[in-house]
Scaffold this motif. Structure first.
Motif, PDB file in Angstrom:
ATOM      1  N   THR A 134       9.947   4.375   7.824  1.00 63.40           N
ATOM      2  CA  THR A 134       8.639   4.461   7.477  1.00 63.40           C
ATOM      3  C   THR A 134       7.955   3.097   7.704  1.00 63.40           C
ATOM      4  N   LEU A 135       8.696   1.895   7.773  1.00 64.48           N
ATOM      5  CA  LEU A 135       7.970   0.529   8.123  1.00 64.48           C
ATOM      6  C   LEU A 135       7.605   0.492   9.569  1.00 64.48           C
ATOM      7  N   PHE A 136       8.588   1.220  10.272  1.00 62.28           N
ATOM      8  CA  PHE A 136       8.227   1.142  11.742  1.00 62.28           C
ATOM      9  C   PHE A 136       6.973   2.065  12.001  1.00 62.28           C
ATOM     10  N   LYS A 166       0.945  -1.112   0.005  1.00 65.78           N
ATOM     11  CA  LYS A 166      -0.094   0.052  -0.030  1.00 65.78           C
ATOM     12  C   LYS A 166       0.897   1.093   0.011  1.00 65.78           C
ATOM     13  N   SER A 167       0.459   2.332  -0.766  1.00 66.57           N
ATOM     14  CA  SER A 167       1.019   3.471  -0.549  1.00 66.57           C
ATOM     15  C   SER A 167       0.602   4.122   0.628  1.00 66.57           C
ATOM     16  N   LEU A 189       5.676  12.523   6.802  1.00 67.51           N
ATOM     17  CA  LEU A 189       6.606  11.349   7.406  1.00 67.51           C
ATOM     18  C   LEU A 189       6.653  10.109   6.664  1.00 67.51           C
ATOM     19  N   LEU A 190       5.415   9.935   5.974  1.00 66.03           N
ATOM     20  CA  LEU A 190       5.177   8.507   5.610  1.00 66.03           C
ATOM     21  C   LEU A 190       5.731   8.696   3.819  1.00 66.03           C
ATOM     22  N   GLY A 191       6.105   9.977   3.541  1.00 67.48           N
ATOM     23  CA  GLY A 191       6.723   9.928   2.086  1.00 67.48           C
ATOM     24  C   GLY A 191       5.776  10.148   1.042  1.00 67.48           C
ATOM     25  N   ALA A 207       9.758   0.621  -2.526  1.00 63.73           N
ATOM     26  CA  ALA A 207      10.258   1.927  -2.498  1.00 63.73           C
ATOM     27  C   ALA A 207       9.502   2.592  -1.265  1.00 63.73           C
ATOM     28  N   TRP A 208       8.365   2.166  -1.036  1.00 64.91           N
ATOM     29  CA  TRP A 208       7.655   2.722   0.113  1.00 64.91           C
ATOM     30  C   TRP A 208       8.402   2.509   1.291  1.00 64.91           C
TER      31      TRP A 208
END
Length: 458
Positions: A356-358, A302-303, A331-333, A350-351
């Motif tokens: 960002t995963l945390f 998911k974006s 924060l998530l880009g 790339a996401w």
């Protein structure tokens, strides 16, 4: 293993829209996939997003003549309008019945990537992609190409006879239509000549300036003539490479990052034969049997926008300060309307990075009030179109910003398999480790399942 109707319905809602809405949970097992598709595919009225008035236009000639206070006030209002456009678009993604239309608009917003400060220009382009999202690609291409946001971002306002600027001509072929390898450097130069004179007036209205147009003969993509910009775009649309490039990108976005070239070839032939009918292309995708193959379910990451919109759609959520959503976008880009460059947003892996995963996995806990947001956005206001002040102002108010109606949620989920509803793929080890961090309540089960890596997939 055969894919059940329940799984097909979840898959369709996550790809053709922004996921299951709360009131649709009971219908996942009751309705056929054809019924869901008919609902999504039906024509509904679409209201333009309207925040900016013509008198609010950020004209730099007028701005330069203002005193410091008036200029500051004008720029502040423009920033507020940009943030309003962002949040209005996000709200449509979450709440609109036009899920397919808004999902396509989201795709085109990343495809026709621009990044300009002027809020009126952003509003114009946003409404162009929303209105034409499921229409004719040629009409969409021409409308976008003549929008002040695109003309300014790719410098076509400076594209003049005897001094051609090649930026727009290059990107319209490389990124928006044909892709690399299907044109030459000479085509870029000749295409730029065709687009000379294309610009806009102070109020943002498109204006083809005849005195700045190169009216000489041009040879472009194998054709010779005294082409103007519209004719150059028609020549681009006549290339089958355009149909294949667009179809391939749509397949990657809506179906799978791993491309099935034979399917794309078939879809693109039909897309070309339909004279670029976007709705027919999407119908061919979402009504096919191969779209519902197991290999395509839960195959995409998911974006950030899809992740956030999906959570809010399935959990009735009251947001006290909508501007706090901008902090999470940053924060998530993925900040709506502000892609990182002319190539648009990235996709797939790339996401995901360590930070960002945390945050992605903590999002359900933060929004449920179980932990604070303790990450700060980077200060790079040049990339935020003047929105940095809003991000900084609201970063400390996001922790108590979300109120989820848990009694309503628990009543709807009671007696149902929570993981089956929320996940496209089964958890590793069948999710036995979830019980270690749960008090057994439906609320904690939902939060914990939304915090597993598998929830990041759609």
């Amino acid at each position: 293993m055969a894919v059940s109707t329940f799984e097909k319905n979840k898959h369709l809602l996550s790809r053709a829209g922004f996921g299951i809405q709360f009131h649709q949970i009971a219908d996942l097992s009751k309705k056929s996939t054809e019924e869901f598709w008919s609902q999504m595919n039906s024509k509904k009225s679409l209201k333009p997003i309207s925040i900016v008035s013509p008198e609010d236009n950020l004209d730099y000639t007028t701005l330069a003549k203002m005193d410091a206070n008036s200029k500051k006030e004008k720029l502040h209002k423009n920033r507020e309008q940009n943030i309003g456009l962002n949040l209005k678009f996000f709200n449509e993604m979450v709440n609109s019945e036009n899920q397919l239309q808004e999902k396509m608009a989201f795709f085109w917003n990343g495809h026709f990537a621009t990044r300009v400060i002027n809020s009126q220009f952003n509003q114009d382009l946003l409404n162009i992609v929303r209105e034409n999202a499921l229409g004719n690609f040629g009409d969409l291409l021409k409308a976008v190409s003549k929008s002040p946001a695109m003309l300014q971002f790719l410098n076509n306002q400076q594209n003049k006879k005897d001094h051609p600027n090649e930026n727009f001509a290059r990107e319209v072929m490389e990124l928006f239509t044909m892709g690399r390898g299907n044109y030459t450097e000479k085509d870029v130069k000749e295409g730029a000549r065709a687009f000379t004179g294309w610009g806009f007036q102070k109020n943002g209205v498109f204006f083809a300036r005849p005195f700045l147009h190169d009216s000489g003969s041009k040879t472009f993509l194998g054709k010779t003539g005294n082409f103007n910009g519209d004719e150059a775009l028609d020549i681009i649309l006549s290339q089958k490479a355009t149909a294949k490039f667009i179809t391939r990108k749509i397949y990657k976005f809506f179906v799978n990052e791993s491309i099935d070239e034979s399917i794309v070839a078939d879809l693109s032939e039909k897309f070309y034969a339909s004279n670029y009918d976007i709705k027919k292309l999407m119908t061919n995708i979402f009504t096919s049997t191969w779209f519902y193959d197991q290999k395509n379910i839960g195959a995409k990451i998911k974006s950030p926008i899809e992740l956030m919109a999906g959570i809010i759609r399935i959990l009735p959520t009251k947001i006290e300060n909508a501007k706090g959503l901008i902090v999470y976008q940053k924060l998530l880009g993925q900040m709506l309307l502000y892609p990182p460059n002319v190539a648009g947003w990235p996709s797939g892996e790339a996401w995901i990075d360590s930070s960002t995963l945390f945050l992605r996995m903590q999002l359900p806990q933060i929004w449920s009030g179980l932990r604070p947001l303790d990450v700060q956005p980077k200060a790079d206001d040049d990339l935020e179109m003047g929105m940095g002040n809003i991000v900084q102002k609201n970063k400390n108010t996001v922790n108590d910003n979300f109120t989820i109606d848990w009694p309503k949620v628990e009543a709807e989920f009671k007696g149902r398999n929570v993981a089956d509803i929320l996940l496209q793929k089964k958890m590793n080890g069948d999710g036995k480790y979830i019980d270690q961090f749960s008090d057994g309540s439906i609320k904690m089960t939902i939060i914990n399942i939304m915090s597993v890596p598998e929830f990041q997939l759609c």
